[in-house]
Design a protein around this motif. Structure first.
Motif, short mmCIF file in Angstrom:
data_model
loop_
_atom_site.label_atom_id
_atom_site.label_comp_id
_atom_site.label_asym_id
_atom_site.label_seq_id
_atom_site.Cartn_x
_atom_site.Cartn_y
_atom_site.Cartn_z
N THR A 269 -34.32 16.31 -31.93
CA THR A 269 -35.71 16.19 -32.39
C THR A 269 -35.87 17.02 -33.66
OG1 THR A 269 -38.03 16.30 -31.70
CG2 THR A 269 -36.63 18.15 -31.05
N GLY A 270 -36.86 16.66 -34.45
CA GLY A 270 -37.10 17.38 -35.69
C GLY A 270 -38.05 18.54 -35.48
N LEU A 271 -37.70 19.69 -36.04
CA LEU A 271 -38.60 20.84 -36.04
C LEU A 271 -39.56 20.71 -37.22
CD1 LEU A 271 -36.19 23.80 -35.19
CD2 LEU A 271 -37.66 22.49 -33.64
N GLY A 272 -40.54 21.55 -37.23
CA GLY A 272 -41.55 21.52 -38.29
C GLY A 272 -41.00 21.81 -39.68
N ASP A 273 -39.84 22.45 -39.76
CA ASP A 273 -39.24 22.74 -41.06
C ASP A 273 -38.27 21.65 -41.51
OD1 ASP A 273 -37.02 23.12 -39.43
OD2 ASP A 273 -36.66 25.21 -40.07
N GLY A 274 -38.19 20.56 -40.73
CA GLY A 274 -37.32 19.43 -41.09
C GLY A 274 -35.94 19.49 -40.48
N SER A 275 -35.54 20.63 -39.92
CA SER A 275 -34.22 20.71 -39.29
C SER A 275 -34.24 19.95 -37.96
CB SER A 275 -33.81 22.17 -39.09
OG SER A 275 -34.71 22.82 -38.22
N ARG A 276 -33.07 19.60 -37.47
CA ARG A 276 -32.95 18.88 -36.21
C ARG A 276 -32.21 19.74 -35.21
NH1 ARG A 276 -35.27 14.32 -36.33
NH2 ARG A 276 -34.38 13.55 -34.38
N VAL A 277 -32.70 19.70 -33.97
CA VAL A 277 -32.08 20.45 -32.88
C VAL A 277 -32.02 19.55 -31.65
CG1 VAL A 277 -32.89 22.70 -33.73
CG2 VAL A 277 -34.28 21.43 -32.09
N ALA A 278 -31.20 19.96 -30.69
CA ALA A 278 -31.12 19.23 -29.42
C ALA A 278 -32.48 19.31 -28.71
CB ALA A 278 -30.03 19.83 -28.55
N LYS A 279 -32.84 18.23 -28.05
CA LYS A 279 -34.12 18.20 -27.34
C LYS A 279 -34.19 19.19 -26.19
CE LYS A 279 -35.62 13.57 -28.49
NZ LYS A 279 -36.15 12.30 -28.01
N ASP A 280 -33.03 19.65 -25.72
CA ASP A 280 -33.03 20.63 -24.65
C ASP A 280 -32.77 22.06 -25.16
OD1 ASP A 280 -30.34 20.32 -25.26
OD2 ASP A 280 -29.70 20.07 -23.17
N SER A 281 -32.98 22.28 -26.44
CA SER A 281 -32.79 23.62 -27.00
C SER A 281 -33.87 24.56 -26.47
CB SER A 281 -32.86 23.58 -28.53
OG SER A 281 -34.19 23.40 -28.96
N ASP A 282 -33.57 25.85 -26.53
CA ASP A 282 -34.55 26.85 -26.09
C ASP A 282 -35.84 26.77 -26.89
OD1 ASP A 282 -32.83 27.79 -24.13
OD2 ASP A 282 -32.17 29.52 -25.29
N ARG A 283 -35.75 26.47 -28.17
CA ARG A 283 -36.95 26.39 -29.02
C ARG A 283 -37.84 25.23 -28.57
NH1 ARG A 283 -38.86 28.83 -33.21
NH2 ARG A 283 -36.91 29.94 -33.61
N VAL A 284 -37.23 24.07 -28.33
CA VAL A 284 -38.01 22.90 -27.89
C VAL A 284 -38.60 23.15 -26.51
CG1 VAL A 284 -37.91 20.44 -27.37
CG2 VAL A 284 -36.70 21.33 -29.37
#
Length: 184
Positions: A18-33
Motif C-alpha cells: 500500500t502507498g504511504l502518504g509520502d508516496g513510498s510503498r510498504v507491505a499491507k501488514d507492516s507495523d506502520r499500516v
C-alpha cells in the motif's frame, strides 16, 4: 487539498503493498499500516458511539476527537509528519477531568456494559488501547512522535470516563465486577 479520489480501486495494492502518504510503498501488514489502520478502526468505533443516543456535550467532544484521530492517522501514514501536539493532549486531559469530577470514586472494576452507548464506548476504548500498543511497537523500529502515543493513552482514559458518564446518563448504571461471586 490534493486530488480527490474519483475511482476507489486502483489495483496498486493487489501485490500486498500500500502507498504511504509520502508516496513510498510498504507491505499491507507492516507495523506502520497496522498502527494507522487501528487508529482508523478506533475512529469508526467512535462513530458507532455517536450513532447512539448521547448527550450533546459528549457528542461535540467525540466529534472533535474523530477529527483528531483522522489527523493522527495521517501523522502515522506520513513518516516525519506532525499533526498531534501537546495542546491536543492537554485539551483531552481538561475534558477528562471535567467529565470525571462529578463521578463517584471507583471502588471496584467496571465491566463493559451499562447500556448501548456506554458499551460502544468501551469497545472504542479497547480499540484505542490496541492502537496505542501498535504505535508503541512501531516506535521500536521507526520514528513515532511521543505525542501520538500520549494522545492515544489519554484518549483511552477519556473513553473509559465517558463510558461511565454514558452508563449513568442512560439510566442503566455501571456494571461492577463481582469478585465475590466465586466464594458463594
Amino acid at each position: 487539498m490534493g486530488n480527490r479520489l474519483s475511482k476507489i480501486y486502483t489495483r496498486t495494492g493487489d501485490d500486498g503493498t500500500t502507498g504511504l502518504g509520502d508516496g513510498s510503498r510498504v507491505a499491507k501488514d507492516s507495523d506502520r499500516v497496522a498502527a494507522y489502520g487501528t487508529v482508523d478502526e478506533a475512529n469508526s468505533c467512535i462513530g458507532l458511539v455517536l450513532a447512539a443516543d448521547v448527550p450533546e456535550d459528549v457528542r461535540a467532544l467525540l466529534t472533535t476527537v474523530q477529527h483528531q484521530l483522522f489527523d493522527l492517522g495521517g501523522e502515522l501514514c506520513i513518516p516525519g509528519h506532525a499533526a498531534i501536539f501537546d495542546a491536543d493532549i492537554e485539551r483531552l486531559e481538561q475534558q477528562l477531568d471535567a467529565f470525571n469530577e462529578p463521578l463517584p470514586p471507583l471502588k471496584d472494576f467496571i465491566l463493559p456494559g451499562g447500556g448501548e452507548a456506554a458499551a460502544r464506548c468501551h469497545v472504542a476504548r479497547t480499540v484505542v488501547r490496541r492502537a496505542e500498543r501498535e504505535a508503541v511497537s512501531l516506535s521500536r523500529i521507526e520514528d513515532v512522535r511521543p505525542e501520538a502515543v500520549r494522545y492515544l493513552n489519554r484518549l483511552s482514559d477519556l473513553l473509559f470516563v465517558l463510558a461511565r458518564v454514558l452508563a449513568r446518563a442512560s439510566g442503566h448504571g455501571e456494571v461492577l465486577w463481582n469478585h465475590e461471586r466465586r466464594k458463594a
